[in-house]
Design an enzyme around this catalytic site. Structure first.
Site, PDB file in Angstrom:
ATOM      1  N   GLU A  26       0.944  -1.475   0.137  1.00 12.98           N
ATOM      2  CA  GLU A  26      -0.327   0.305   0.164  1.00 12.98           C
ATOM      3  C   GLU A  26       0.634   1.080   0.187  1.00 12.98           C
ATOM      4  OE1 GLU A  26      -1.281   1.926   3.682  1.00 12.98           O
ATOM      5  OE2 GLU A  26      -1.160   0.197   5.302  1.00 12.98           O
ATOM      6  N   LYS A 161      -2.810  -2.212  15.697  1.00 10.58           N
ATOM      7  CA  LYS A 161      -2.863  -1.324  16.927  1.00 10.58           C
ATOM      8  C   LYS A 161      -4.150  -0.585  17.859  1.00 10.58           C
ATOM      9  CE  LYS A 161       0.594   2.201  15.362  1.00 10.58           C
ATOM     10  NZ  LYS A 161       0.366   2.342  13.153  1.00 10.58           N
TER      11      LYS A 161
END
Ligand code: PSU
Ligand code: MN
Length: 307
Positions: A26, A161
């Protein structure tokens, strides 16, 4: 027929035509996820690692309104230098950026979309977007999760996260029928740390097993992707207290400042970096390398199964 807005780099096209392994990467991680010049150095090194592991890298972005599967070093350098000034492009942004003929840095969602258009099955990144803390009020849920439900690409990440609500993220993925695999672990890794307190759906210990699971999913005619979570190597993992305190602070500050929408994730990532100094950046870089190795190995195995 291939999409008329899509450009596949010649090296990537040749590999795909011959059934050789390709790994998508990405570009939001380049423009919004890390500072210059570490972002460009990391992006180039990740491509090198994928080559060393026997696959062809295809970094994905939108350049001048063209959907690109495979970037030149100059294009990677440009995205890294331009940084936050490049539009972060999730699914809803894609048609507009193409219509206007401008640049966009692809998130997990749009990288999956463009990878699928090009015929690429495996994608390596750092962390995915998910259900944000407080989403029961804000409804802030990343489009990455819908894409995993719809688009047939295997995404290799280091978990998510804990700027996200990891429990709700797993519930959402379950509802959408997205299998969450743990590479060598029963526990969902939390990006900077190897543990989160939440379980994955299945543990797998080899790239071959992972590739077979994805191959069978497609052969069964089931739509959507698969999420492979790969714990950060022990030697680079962070102290849980240090990182969690930084995350709490970042989340509180975002709330105070009324940060919302697409700005939330980049704001939190930048804050955490600021609070932890350089150490979180080092961990971040190492886990991306680690994911690139696993994704390349899975792509190699998947190419054998697809012959
Ligand atoms: N999480 C990270 N690092 C990242 C991102 C998420 O730990 O760089 C980026 C990815 O590109 C991901 C996007 O697809 O943020 C999710 O943004 P949002 O939450 O706005 O959907
Ligand atoms: Mn969001």
């Amino acid at each position: 027929m291939l999409n008329k807005y899509l450009d596949i780099a010649p090296e990537v096209k040749a590999a795909l035509d011959e059934g050789r392994p390709v790994v998508a990467l990405e570009s939001t991680i380049i423009s919004h996820g890390m500072p210059y010049p570490q972002n460009v150095e990391t992006a180039l090194k990740v491509e090198e690692i994928i080559r060393e592991c026997g696959a062809v890298p295809a970094t994905i972005a939108i350049i001048g309104g063209r959907l690109k599967a495979g970037l030149s070093h100059e294009e990677i350098d440009y995205l890294g230098k331009t940084g936050l000034a490049v539009t972060k492009a999730s699914r809803r942004d894609l048609p507009i950026l193409v219509a206007k003929g401008v640049d966009g840095a692809t998130t997990v969602a749009t990288t999956m979309m463009i990878a699928a258009m090009a015929g690429i099955s495996v994608f390596a990144t750092g962390g995915i977007g998910g259900v944000h803390r407080g989403a029961e009020v804000t409804m802030d849920i990343s489009a990455d999760l819908e894409e995993l439900a719809e688009t047939p690409v295997m995404v290799v990440c280091a978990g998510a996260k804990s700027i996200l609500d990891l429990g709700l993220t797993l519930e959402y993925l379950e509802t959408k029928g997205v299998t969450v695999l743990g590479y060598g672990t029963e526990e969902l890794p939390a990006f900077y740390t190897r543990k989160s307190g939440f379980g994955v759906d299945y543990r797998m210990d080899t790239a071959e097993e992972i590739a077979k699971a994805f191959h069978v999913k497609r052969a069964l005619g089931l739509r959507g992707g698969m999420l492979v979570t790969n714990p950060i190597p022990e030697e680079y993992s962070m102290d849980a207290d240090v990182i969690n305190t930084a995350i709490e602070k970042a989340v509180a500050e975002a709330e105070e400042q009324g940060i919302h929408g697409k700005a939330t994730t980049p704001f939190l990532l930048a804050k955490i970096k600021e609070i932890t100094g350089g150490s979180s950046l080092d961990s971040n870089i190492q886990l991306v390398f680690n994911n690139a190795r696993l994704a390349a190995a899975a792509a190699v195995e998947l190419a054998k199964l697809s012959k």
